[in-house]
Design a protein around this motif. Structure first.
Motif, PDB file in Angstrom:
ATOM      1  N   LEU A 172      -4.730 -13.564  -3.314  1.00 38.34           N
ATOM      2  CA  LEU A 172      -3.421 -12.904  -3.240  1.00 38.34           C
ATOM      3  C   LEU A 172      -2.977 -12.709  -1.786  1.00 38.34           C
ATOM      4  N   ILE A 173      -1.713 -13.063  -1.526  1.00 34.48           N
ATOM      5  CA  ILE A 173      -1.067 -12.835  -0.225  1.00 34.48           C
ATOM      6  C   ILE A 173       0.071 -11.844  -0.458  1.00 34.48           C
ATOM      7  N   THR A 174      -0.001 -10.704   0.191  1.00 34.22           N
ATOM      8  CA  THR A 174       0.985  -9.628  -0.048  1.00 34.22           C
ATOM      9  C   THR A 174       1.966  -9.457   1.106  1.00 34.22           C
ATOM     10  N   LYS A 175       2.095 -10.451   1.981  1.00 29.48           N
ATOM     11  CA  LYS A 175       2.957 -10.270   3.158  1.00 29.48           C
ATOM     12  C   LYS A 175       4.440 -10.147   2.792  1.00 29.48           C
ATOM     13  N   SER A 176       4.847 -10.620   1.598  1.00 34.23           N
ATOM     14  CA  SER A 176       6.248 -10.498   1.188  1.00 34.23           C
ATOM     15  C   SER A 176       6.517  -9.214   0.416  1.00 34.23           C
ATOM     16  N   TRP A 177       5.474  -8.386   0.212  1.00 27.43           N
ATOM     17  CA  TRP A 177       5.648  -7.140  -0.528  1.00 27.43           C
ATOM     18  C   TRP A 177       5.830  -5.979   0.440  1.00 27.43           C
ATOM     19  N   SER A 178       6.610  -5.013   0.013  1.00 30.77           N
ATOM     20  CA  SER A 178       6.692  -3.740   0.723  1.00 30.77           C
ATOM     21  C   SER A 178       5.949  -2.693  -0.097  1.00 30.77           C
ATOM     22  N   ARG A 179       5.870  -1.491   0.435  1.00 31.36           N
ATOM     23  CA  ARG A 179       5.147  -0.447  -0.287  1.00 31.36           C
ATOM     24  C   ARG A 179       5.842  -0.079  -1.589  1.00 31.36           C
ATOM     25  N   TRP A 180       7.131  -0.489  -1.725  1.00 31.58           N
ATOM     26  CA  TRP A 180       7.874  -0.159  -2.942  1.00 31.58           C
ATOM     27  C   TRP A 180       7.755  -1.258  -3.997  1.00 31.58           C
ATOM     28  N   THR A 181       7.291  -2.437  -3.593  1.00 36.79           N
ATOM     29  CA  THR A 181       7.212  -3.547  -4.545  1.00 36.79           C
ATOM     30  C   THR A 181       5.781  -3.887  -4.941  1.00 36.79           C
ATOM     31  N   VAL A 182       4.810  -3.110  -4.493  1.00 41.03           N
ATOM     32  CA  VAL A 182       3.420  -3.340  -4.913  1.00 41.03           C
ATOM     33  C   VAL A 182       3.296  -2.993  -6.405  1.00 41.03           C
ATOM     34  N   PRO A 183       2.637  -3.834  -7.205  1.00 38.64           N
ATOM     35  CA  PRO A 183       2.511  -3.549  -8.643  1.00 38.64           C
ATOM     36  C   PRO A 183       1.890  -2.179  -8.899  1.00 38.64           C
ATOM     37  N   THR A 184       2.282  -1.603 -10.005  1.00 35.98           N
ATOM     38  CA  THR A 184       1.828  -0.251 -10.329  1.00 35.98           C
ATOM     39  C   THR A 184       0.315  -0.192 -10.510  1.00 35.98           C
ATOM     40  N   PHE A 185      -0.266  -1.218 -11.124  1.00 37.45           N
ATOM     41  CA  PHE A 185      -1.706  -1.164 -11.378  1.00 37.45           C
ATOM     42  C   PHE A 185      -2.512  -1.244 -10.082  1.00 37.45           C
ATOM     43  N   LEU A 186      -1.872  -1.710  -8.974  1.00 40.18           N
ATOM     44  CA  LEU A 186      -2.560  -1.712  -7.687  1.00 40.18           C
ATOM     45  C   LEU A 186      -2.339  -0.411  -6.919  1.00 40.18           C
TER      46      LEU A 186
END
Length: 341
Positions: free
Chosen positions: A234-248
């Motif tokens: 998984l690469i999370t560089k396009s995610w912000s703290r508001w778009t991280v999945p709930t289960f994470l």
């Protein structure tokens, strides 16, 4: 005095030739001529007739005087006639000029009268137009007042509608937020089984198919497992703290992600140095598994060469030992199963 009387008496004494010899002798003796005599203006009577009839002839001086008088009268008459003709011509010219001037003045008065009548007509027309314009202005003013009143009512209605619309927009935003939350929850929970979507056992999230492992492995084994599924860690560089999945975000579970610390030339990325360059000019930096640089350095230097995600936060973790085991997450683009590219 005695000489003068004597001269007067002797003047009329005529000699045989019809002339007064005594008078002539006296005038010669006294040196006086007829023109200087004090009796030159006295009318002389007719001379007595002589023996040879000479008393009937006129003297040459008397004849010349009459001719001169006649000629003078004739010249005077001619001058008077010329003067009369000149005066008549001047009078005729003055009369003609006066008549022409009178005609011009009459024509000028007529023209002025016509212009005055035209100006009066124009002024009357302007007065009528002004009265009509005033009436139109008053009507427009009344209509403008009515329009202002109507505009005030419309503005009040618009303000009321704006307040109601603002309330409706807030309600719509609330509903949209709940709808987005519901869609995110559904997209996280459902498995993608449709064609051109995610394979069985994978979850669709924000255009990616995610595979969450159920067994723990090392970071290298997790990376190899993802590659065997034609995916990558998984690469999370396009995610912000508001778009991280709930289960994470809400779980304490730790997952390996595709971020690792590797060596690179310090002069290329000196602003991201984790330590002093070694003798070969090599230092360490964090890179994603797709080769891109991790652009958010750690706030503090922590131990570990690999990265994990827990409660939505990325942290370094040791990964060299065989007992450094964690769950992992693979990702690939949504679509039919194919090699990751």
């Amino acid at each position: 005095m005695a000489q003068s009387v004597l001269y007067a008496d002797l003047r009329f004494a005529k000699g045989p030739g019809g002339h007064g010899t005594a008078s002539q002798a006296l005038e010669a003796a006294l040196g006086m001529d007829e023109a200087e005599s004090p009796y030159e203006n006295m009318a002389s009577g007719p001379a007595p007739a002589g023996p040879a009839g000479e008393g009937t002839l006129e003297s040459p001086g008397r004849c010349s005087r009459r001719l001169c008088v006649s000629a003078g009268l004739l010249v005077t008459c001619l001058l008077l006639m010329v003067a009369a003709v000149v005066l008549g011509a001047c009078y005729w010219q003055a009369t003609r000029e006066l008549r022409d001037t009178s005609l011009e003045q009459a024509a000028e008065r007529g023209r002025f009268s016509q212009e005055a009548r035209a100006w009066e007509q124009s002024l009357e027309q302007a007065r009528r137009e002004l009265a009509q314009a005033r009436a139109e202005l008053q009507r427009a003013w009344r209509e403008g007042n009515s329009s202002l009143l109507e505009l005030g009512r419309q503005e009040a209605e618009l303000a009321r509608v704006s307040i109601a619309l603002a309330g409706a927009e807030r309600e719509l935003q609330d509903v949209q937020g709940r709808l987005n939350t519901s869609e995110s929850t559904v997209s996280l929970l459902r498995s993608c089984t449709a064609v051109d979507c995610c394979p069985s056992g994978w979850l669709l999230y924000r255009g990616k198919c995610l595979f969450v492992s159920s067994e723990k492995k090392t970071w290298d084994d997790s990376r190899a497992e993802c590659e065997s599924k034609y995916s990558q860690l998984l690469i999370t560089k396009s995610w912000s703290r508001w778009t991280v999945p709930t289960f994470l975000k809400n779980a304490d579970t730790v997952y390996w992600i595709g971020l690792q610390k590797t060596s690179f030339p310090w002069y290329d990325y000196g602003w991201l140095e984790e330590g002093e360059p070694d003798s070969d000019g090599i230092t360490d930096a964090w890179f994603w598994v797709d080769g891109s640089l991790y652009d958010r350095p750690w706030q503090s230097k922590l131990n570990g060469s690999c990265a994990v995600i827990s409660r939505g936060n990325i942290k370094p973790a040791p990964c060299e030992a065989d007992d450094d085991l964690h769950l992992w997450i693979c990702e690939k683009a949504a679509g039919p199963s194919s090699p990751f590219g």
